[in-house]
Design a protein around this motif. Sequence first.
Motif, short mmCIF file in Angstrom:
data_model
loop_
_atom_site.label_atom_id
_atom_site.label_comp_id
_atom_site.label_asym_id
_atom_site.label_seq_id
_atom_site.Cartn_x
_atom_site.Cartn_y
_atom_site.Cartn_z
N TRP A 1 0.73 -1.20 0.16
CA TRP A 1 0.08 -0.06 0.17
C TRP A 1 0.98 1.42 0.09
O TRP A 1 2.13 1.31 0.56
CB TRP A 1 -0.98 0.03 1.42
N SER A 2 0.25 2.06 -0.54
CA SER A 2 1.02 3.52 -0.61
C SER A 2 1.09 4.13 0.66
O SER A 2 0.02 3.95 1.63
CB SER A 2 0.45 4.55 -1.76
N SER A 3 2.17 4.93 1.11
CA SER A 3 1.98 5.87 2.42
C SER A 3 1.13 7.06 2.18
O SER A 3 1.16 7.55 3.15
CB SER A 3 3.27 6.08 2.88
N GLN A 4 0.84 7.43 1.07
CA GLN A 4 0.16 8.60 0.77
C GLN A 4 -1.38 8.21 0.41
O GLN A 4 -1.58 7.34 -0.12
CB GLN A 4 0.61 9.33 -0.31
N SER A 5 -2.04 9.19 0.91
CA SER A 5 -3.66 9.01 0.39
C SER A 5 -3.60 9.24 -1.08
O SER A 5 -3.14 10.30 -1.55
CB SER A 5 -4.48 9.73 1.27
N PRO A 6 -4.61 8.86 -1.89
CA PRO A 6 -4.73 9.43 -3.25
C PRO A 6 -5.26 10.67 -2.96
O PRO A 6 -6.13 11.10 -2.28
CB PRO A 6 -5.95 8.58 -3.86
N HIS A 7 -4.66 11.80 -3.89
CA HIS A 7 -4.95 13.14 -4.13
C HIS A 7 -4.93 13.54 -5.42
O HIS A 7 -4.21 12.94 -6.44
CB HIS A 7 -4.10 14.10 -3.26
N ILE A 8 -5.66 14.77 -5.59
CA ILE A 8 -5.78 15.24 -6.76
C ILE A 8 -4.30 15.53 -7.65
O ILE A 8 -3.15 16.09 -6.95
CB ILE A 8 -6.39 16.75 -6.97
N SER A 9 -4.14 15.40 -8.82
CA SER A 9 -2.69 15.48 -9.50
C SER A 9 -1.69 14.36 -9.19
O SER A 9 -0.49 14.33 -9.74
CB SER A 9 -2.00 16.94 -9.19
N MET A 10 -1.95 13.33 -8.28
CA MET A 10 -1.13 12.23 -8.24
C MET A 10 -1.05 11.48 -9.58
O MET A 10 -1.93 11.23 -10.04
CB MET A 10 -1.43 11.56 -7.12
N LYS A 11 0.34 11.09 -10.00
CA LYS A 11 0.40 10.43 -11.22
C LYS A 11 0.38 8.97 -10.65
O LYS A 11 0.83 8.63 -9.76
CB LYS A 11 1.83 10.80 -11.61
N ILE A 12 -0.61 8.27 -11.54
CA ILE A 12 -0.84 6.83 -11.28
C ILE A 12 -0.64 6.13 -12.55
O ILE A 12 -0.83 6.52 -13.58
CB ILE A 12 -2.03 6.58 -10.61
N GLY A 13 -0.63 4.95 -12.37
CA GLY A 13 -0.73 3.87 -13.47
C GLY A 13 -1.85 2.65 -13.28
O GLY A 13 -1.86 2.31 -11.83
N VAL A 14 -2.34 2.20 -14.07
CA VAL A 14 -3.48 1.10 -13.99
C VAL A 14 -3.07 -0.09 -14.73
O VAL A 14 -2.56 -0.11 -15.83
CB VAL A 14 -4.89 1.60 -14.43
N ALA A 15 -2.82 -1.29 -14.06
CA ALA A 15 -2.51 -2.59 -14.46
C ALA A 15 -3.51 -3.62 -14.56
O ALA A 15 -4.44 -3.44 -13.77
CB ALA A 15 -1.12 -3.19 -13.96
N GLY A 16 -3.66 -4.36 -15.56
CA GLY A 16 -4.51 -5.39 -15.74
C GLY A 16 -4.80 -5.98 -17.15
O GLY A 16 -3.57 -5.85 -18.04
N PHE A 17 -5.54 -6.80 -17.40
CA PHE A 17 -6.00 -7.39 -18.58
C PHE A 17 -7.24 -7.15 -19.27
O PHE A 17 -8.27 -7.88 -19.17
CB PHE A 17 -5.71 -8.83 -18.27
N PRO A 18 -7.41 -5.91 -19.98
CA PRO A 18 -8.61 -5.40 -20.38
C PRO A 18 -9.08 -6.33 -21.63
O PRO A 18 -8.27 -6.83 -22.29
CB PRO A 18 -8.23 -3.86 -20.89
N GLY A 19 -10.30 -6.21 -21.70
CA GLY A 19 -10.98 -7.15 -22.94
C GLY A 19 -11.00 -6.67 -24.28
O GLY A 19 -11.27 -7.24 -25.23
#
Length: 505
Positions: free
Chosen positions: A163-181
Amino acid sequence: MTTKNRLLTLSLLGLLTGLTACGGGGSDSTGDTAAPSPQAPSNTTTTTGAKKDLPSDPVVRLTQIKGDVRASTVMITTNGTQVIPKDLTSVTESSNARGSGFIMTGNGHIVTNAHVAVGQGIYTVSIEGRSRPVIAELTAIAECEDLAVLKLIDGAPYPALSWSSQSPHISMKIGVAGFPGDVSSTSDPTPYTFTEGTINTDVLFENNYWSSADIFYHSAMAYGGNSGGPVVELDTGTVVGIHYAGGTNRHMALSSTTSRTIVDKLLAGQDVLAIGFSGEMFYRYVNASNQTLGYGLVSQKPQQATGQSPVGVWVRGVAAGGKAKRAGVLPGDIITAVAGVPLNGNDQTMQTYCNAMRSNNPNAGRVVDLEIVRPKAGGVTCTGEVNGRAMGVKGAPSTACPETALSPNGSYQGQAGAADSKLNHDLVLQIRDGVITGNGNWSDATGTIQGTLAPSGAVVMKETIRFQGQTYVADYTGQYNPATRVITGRITFGNLSDNWSVGAR
């Protein structure tokens, strides 16, 4: 999850449109006063993977982060059946669904969405670097927050995310991983993807037609099949959310602010606000004149529908051995009330159901009243208790709730009118494939009865009585109870009226 990649027409909730779920998408900001306020992540969480020293060079760092996330992100394939509505009846079909998830402990616990996992019979997990899939088992679920934990049955140790030590917040750069259809190739029909974006809302508590949870919106492209995959902070590769629903421009993730606390309980085998079923809201759809066009899920909304009203929560599947199963709830049931609170009011989301669960936590051992309608049994209404009495026919709780409708065909006998009334006489009826025939035996005359029994159970009959050269007609209306095989209703004869009732013999 790619169970027919259901399209979420969220206009009915007055929300964002165009969201597709891996399961679902959408939100409703009404009633937020009942919501738990977001909490900062706890530093005592037990779901942290091993801390990694990351390179200082940003390019090398991101490359390593992407490699670590790839190693921990899994594809989950499920096999089982689900029951879906067909207006006011139902049909059972193979589910054969697919979703994503991520490894959260070295011994193989996987976090995913509840709508990916609940009610399935087999869980097969594909893992990077493993030559063949690994079988997993369901550990625990949180239905309202749409979370579940699976456990790989062998092959540990596994690479785990933290888990991240930070709470999600506006402007946080993120990535989404997975297996989209929406991505496929000849060499790999479901390739892994990693998309980047930015969180663009604060953490919000939102209710929609399949859940009630803390979420945030972001811009990293996602699609059906990504559900349950990790949303990671790009700077550290740690988890700030779980992918929840994808759309055209905005996408949704369950926030780590509360998900991490819930996941800790799930890892310990504790269900959270869960009785063990997968489902979503079920509606009556109407036109501009408020005439009923049909009944169904969001994905089944008729094109010409201009409005809808909630009927209850449709149960797609139930977990073996779960509280719902023990109470007698079956796939294809509609939960119409919980803890004495009807679910057919103005709330078109899961808010009422989930708030009732929060106030009467069944996972703390509390007894919770349930009322269901069972289309498979001809629409009979049954009541029972989670952690208490099993389902019985409403008004006759000692009569077990029937799993299927008994055939109405056969002979019926009873009477019209009270014993001392002018309309009192014996009734003998025969029903065959919706056609009713029979006789009314008065003290000094015999009537001939003809009528119909509709699929809804509605009965309409006419009795023709010939007496002293005159012909008289009595009109009957009634309702067939498939659980008891009893028909009750009203008889009208001239300016007189009374009750009538017949039972199968």
